[in-house]
Design a protein around this motif. Structure first.
Motif, PDB file in Angstrom:
ATOM      1  N   ALA A 167      43.775   8.456  48.648  1.00 41.54           N
ATOM      2  CA  ALA A 167      42.396   8.019  48.432  1.00 41.54           C
ATOM      3  C   ALA A 167      42.036   6.803  49.282  1.00 41.54           C
ATOM      4  O   ALA A 167      40.854   6.472  49.414  1.00 41.54           O
ATOM      5  CB  ALA A 167      42.178   7.696  46.960  1.00 41.54           C
ATOM      6  N   MET A 168      43.021   6.151  49.847  1.00 40.30           N
ATOM      7  CA  MET A 168      42.744   5.008  50.731  1.00 40.30           C
ATOM      8  C   MET A 168      42.341   5.498  52.111  1.00 40.30           C
ATOM      9  O   MET A 168      42.599   6.638  52.479  1.00 40.30           O
ATOM     10  CB  MET A 168      43.960   4.094  50.789  1.00 40.30           C
ATOM     11  N   TRP A 169      41.712   4.610  52.876  1.00 37.75           N
ATOM     12  CA  TRP A 169      41.159   5.054  54.158  1.00 37.75           C
ATOM     13  C   TRP A 169      41.037   3.874  55.120  1.00 37.75           C
ATOM     14  O   TRP A 169      41.047   2.712  54.722  1.00 37.75           O
ATOM     15  CB  TRP A 169      39.785   5.700  53.952  1.00 37.75           C
ATOM     16  N   LEU A 170      40.945   4.217  56.382  1.00 42.83           N
ATOM     17  CA  LEU A 170      40.653   3.254  57.438  1.00 42.83           C
ATOM     18  C   LEU A 170      39.158   3.296  57.741  1.00 42.83           C
ATOM     19  O   LEU A 170      38.498   4.325  57.554  1.00 42.83           O
ATOM     20  CB  LEU A 170      41.443   3.592  58.699  1.00 42.83           C
ATOM     21  N   ALA A 171      38.622   2.192  58.222  1.00 47.49           N
ATOM     22  CA  ALA A 171      37.187   2.127  58.505  1.00 47.49           C
ATOM     23  C   ALA A 171      36.754   3.232  59.458  1.00 47.49           C
ATOM     24  O   ALA A 171      35.712   3.871  59.277  1.00 47.49           O
ATOM     25  CB  ALA A 171      36.836   0.754  59.077  1.00 47.49           C
ATOM     26  N   GLN A 172      37.556   3.492  60.473  1.00 45.61           N
ATOM     27  CA  GLN A 172      37.177   4.491  61.472  1.00 45.61           C
ATOM     28  C   GLN A 172      37.125   5.899  60.893  1.00 45.61           C
ATOM     29  O   GLN A 172      36.438   6.777  61.428  1.00 45.61           O
ATOM     30  CB  GLN A 172      38.148   4.448  62.641  1.00 45.61           C
ATOM     31  N   ASP A 173      37.816   6.122  59.762  1.00 47.40           N
ATOM     32  CA  ASP A 173      37.786   7.433  59.131  1.00 47.40           C
ATOM     33  C   ASP A 173      36.392   7.804  58.645  1.00 47.40           C
ATOM     34  O   ASP A 173      36.074   8.986  58.469  1.00 47.40           O
ATOM     35  CB  ASP A 173      38.744   7.475  57.940  1.00 47.40           C
ATOM     36  N   LEU A 174      35.544   6.798  58.409  1.00 49.53           N
ATOM     37  CA  LEU A 174      34.222   7.030  57.841  1.00 49.53           C
ATOM     38  C   LEU A 174      33.148   7.283  58.887  1.00 49.53           C
ATOM     39  O   LEU A 174      32.022   7.679  58.545  1.00 49.53           O
ATOM     40  CB  LEU A 174      33.809   5.828  56.985  1.00 49.53           C
ATOM     41  N   LEU A 175      33.450   7.063  60.141  1.00 48.95           N
ATOM     42  CA  LEU A 175      32.433   7.182  61.189  1.00 48.95           C
ATOM     43  C   LEU A 175      31.748   8.552  61.237  1.00 48.95           C
ATOM     44  O   LEU A 175      30.536   8.617  61.483  1.00 48.95           O
ATOM     45  CB  LEU A 175      33.040   6.846  62.549  1.00 48.95           C
ATOM     46  N   ASP A 181      21.004   7.887  63.265  1.00 52.41           N
ATOM     47  CA  ASP A 181      19.985   6.837  63.333  1.00 52.41           C
ATOM     48  C   ASP A 181      20.500   5.486  62.831  1.00 52.41           C
ATOM     49  O   ASP A 181      19.710   4.582  62.560  1.00 52.41           O
ATOM     50  CB  ASP A 181      18.718   7.247  62.583  1.00 52.41           C
ATOM     51  N   PHE A 182      21.825   5.353  62.725  1.00 54.51           N
ATOM     52  CA  PHE A 182      22.442   4.075  62.349  1.00 54.51           C
ATOM     53  C   PHE A 182      23.112   3.446  63.567  1.00 54.51           C
ATOM     54  O   PHE A 182      23.695   4.150  64.393  1.00 54.51           O
ATOM     55  CB  PHE A 182      23.503   4.279  61.269  1.00 54.51           C
ATOM     56  N   GLU A 183      23.043   2.145  63.642  1.00 55.43           N
ATOM     57  CA  GLU A 183      23.820   1.366  64.614  1.00 55.43           C
ATOM     58  C   GLU A 183      25.026   0.770  63.891  1.00 55.43           C
ATOM     59  O   GLU A 183      24.860   0.006  62.927  1.00 55.43           O
ATOM     60  CB  GLU A 183      22.964   0.243  65.204  1.00 55.43           C
ATOM     61  N   VAL A 184      26.211   1.117  64.323  1.00 57.06           N
ATOM     62  CA  VAL A 184      27.421   0.598  63.689  1.00 57.06           C
ATOM     63  C   VAL A 184      27.679  -0.809  64.214  1.00 57.06           C
ATOM     64  O   VAL A 184      27.840  -1.024  65.414  1.00 57.06           O
ATOM     65  CB  VAL A 184      28.622   1.515  63.962  1.00 57.06           C
ATOM     66  N   LEU A 185      27.720  -1.770  63.317  1.00 56.56           N
ATOM     67  CA  LEU A 185      27.902  -3.172  63.684  1.00 56.56           C
ATOM     68  C   LEU A 185      29.346  -3.632  63.541  1.00 56.56           C
ATOM     69  O   LEU A 185      29.825  -4.437  64.337  1.00 56.56           O
ATOM     70  CB  LEU A 185      26.991  -4.056  62.813  1.00 56.56           C
ATOM     71  N   VAL A 186      30.037  -3.136  62.515  1.00 62.37           N
ATOM     72  CA  VAL A 186      31.437  -3.491  62.282  1.00 62.37           C
ATOM     73  C   VAL A 186      32.162  -2.232  61.843  1.00 62.37           C
ATOM     74  O   VAL A 186      31.704  -1.528  60.931  1.00 62.37           O
ATOM     75  CB  VAL A 186      31.585  -4.570  61.191  1.00 62.37           C
ATOM     76  N   VAL A 187      33.274  -1.934  62.485  1.00 62.55           N
ATOM     77  CA  VAL A 187      34.174  -0.882  62.022  1.00 62.55           C
ATOM     78  C   VAL A 187      35.587  -1.349  62.343  1.00 62.55           C
ATOM     79  O   VAL A 187      36.072  -1.212  63.458  1.00 62.55           O
ATOM     80  CB  VAL A 187      33.844   0.496  62.649  1.00 62.55           C
TER      81      VAL A 187
END
Length: 214
Positions: A167-175, A181-187
Motif C-alpha cells: 500500500a506504500m508508494w513513491l511520489a513518481q508512482d502517482l504521476l 491540465d495540472f502543472e506538477v510542482l513537486v514530485v
C-alpha cells in the motif's frame, strides 16, 4: 490523517470499522500537529477552500482553519470526524469546518471543487492510491492545488505485513493519475526525521504537489 508509527496500526488497517474502534477510545491517536509537508508547501498559499481527505483527528484541518481557510474534513470514520470537529472547536475554528463521511476509494466530488485538496498518509490496499489521486484531482478548482503525501517504502517499515507494504508508494508512482491540465510542482521523496519510542528514524515522505491551470 496525521502520521503515526506504521508499526502500531489497527489490525484491519484498510477498513472503516477498525478506525471507528480506534477513535472510540480515550486519549488521542495522533500528535495534533500539522503534517510537515503541508506546513512547508501550503503556508504560502492564499487562503480559500480546502478539502482534507483522511483527516483523522483534524491536526491539518485546525492548522488550515487558523490560517483563514474554510475546510471540509473528510474521513471514513464517524468517530474520527467527531474528534476533528471537537479539536476544531477547542481551537476556536469550529465555524470554519464542514464534515464529510466518505471512503477515499469511492470518493466523488459530484462537481464540487476546492482551492486546495490534500491527503496525508492515506494508503489504500493493492496499490489503490493512483485511483484515489485521480478522484481527488477532479475536485481541485482551476488555479487550485493538489497535495498528496504518503509513506515511502523503507527499512523503517520492514516489520509490516505484505499487504501494508504494497500500500506504500513513491511520489513518481502517482504521476499517471495527474490530469494533463495540472502543472506538477513537486514530485519527490522528502527526507524527515521522526522519533518513536525513544528511537530516531530517517524516513522519506512521498510528496506530490501540483497546480491545476486556471
Amino acid at each position: 490523517m496525521s502520521e503515526h508509527s506504521a508499526e502500531h496500526v489497527p489490525d484491519d488497517y484498510f477498513e472503516p470499522a477498525s478506525w471507528e474502534s480506534r477513535y472510540a477510545g480515550e486519549g488521542t491517536w495522533w500528535s495534533g500537529a500539522p503534517n510537515a509537508q503541508l506546513v512547508d508547501l501550503a503556508a504560502g498559499l492564499a487562503p480559500g477552500t480546502a478539502l482534507d481527505v483522511g483527516c483523522g483527528e483534524g491536526g491539518d484541518i485546525v492548522w488550515l482553519a487558523q490560517r483563514g481557510w474554510r475546510v471540509t474534513g473528510a474521513d471514513f470514520s464517524d468517530n474520527g470526524l467527531a474528534r476533528a470537529a471537537r479539536h476544531a472547536e477547542q481551537a476556536g475554528v469550529g465555524d470554519r469546518l464542514e464534515r464529510w463521511r466518505v471512503d477515499a476509494r469511492e470518493f466523488d466530488a459530484g462537481g464540487r471543487t476546492w482551492d486546495l485538496v490534500t491527503t496525508h498518509f492515506l494508503h489504500p490496499p493493492d496499490a489503490g492510491m493512483t485511483d484515489v489521486v485521480r478522484r481527488l484531482a477532479a475536485a481541485v478548482a482551476p488555479g487550485g492545488h493538489l497535495l498528496v503525501v504518503g509513506h515511502s517504502p523503507s527499512q523503517h517499515h520492514t516489520r509490516l505485513d505484505e499487504a501494508k507494504r504494497r500500500a506504500m508508494w513513491l511520489a513518481q508512482d502517482l504521476l499517471p493519475a495527474v490530469p494533463e491540465d495540472f502543472e506538477v510542482l513537486v514530485v519527490e521523496q522528502r527526507p524527515r526525521t521522526v522519533v518513536h519510542d525513544g528511537r530516531t528514524f530517517d524516513v522519506d515522505d512521498s510528496t506530490l504537489f501540483a497546480r491545476r491551470r486556471g
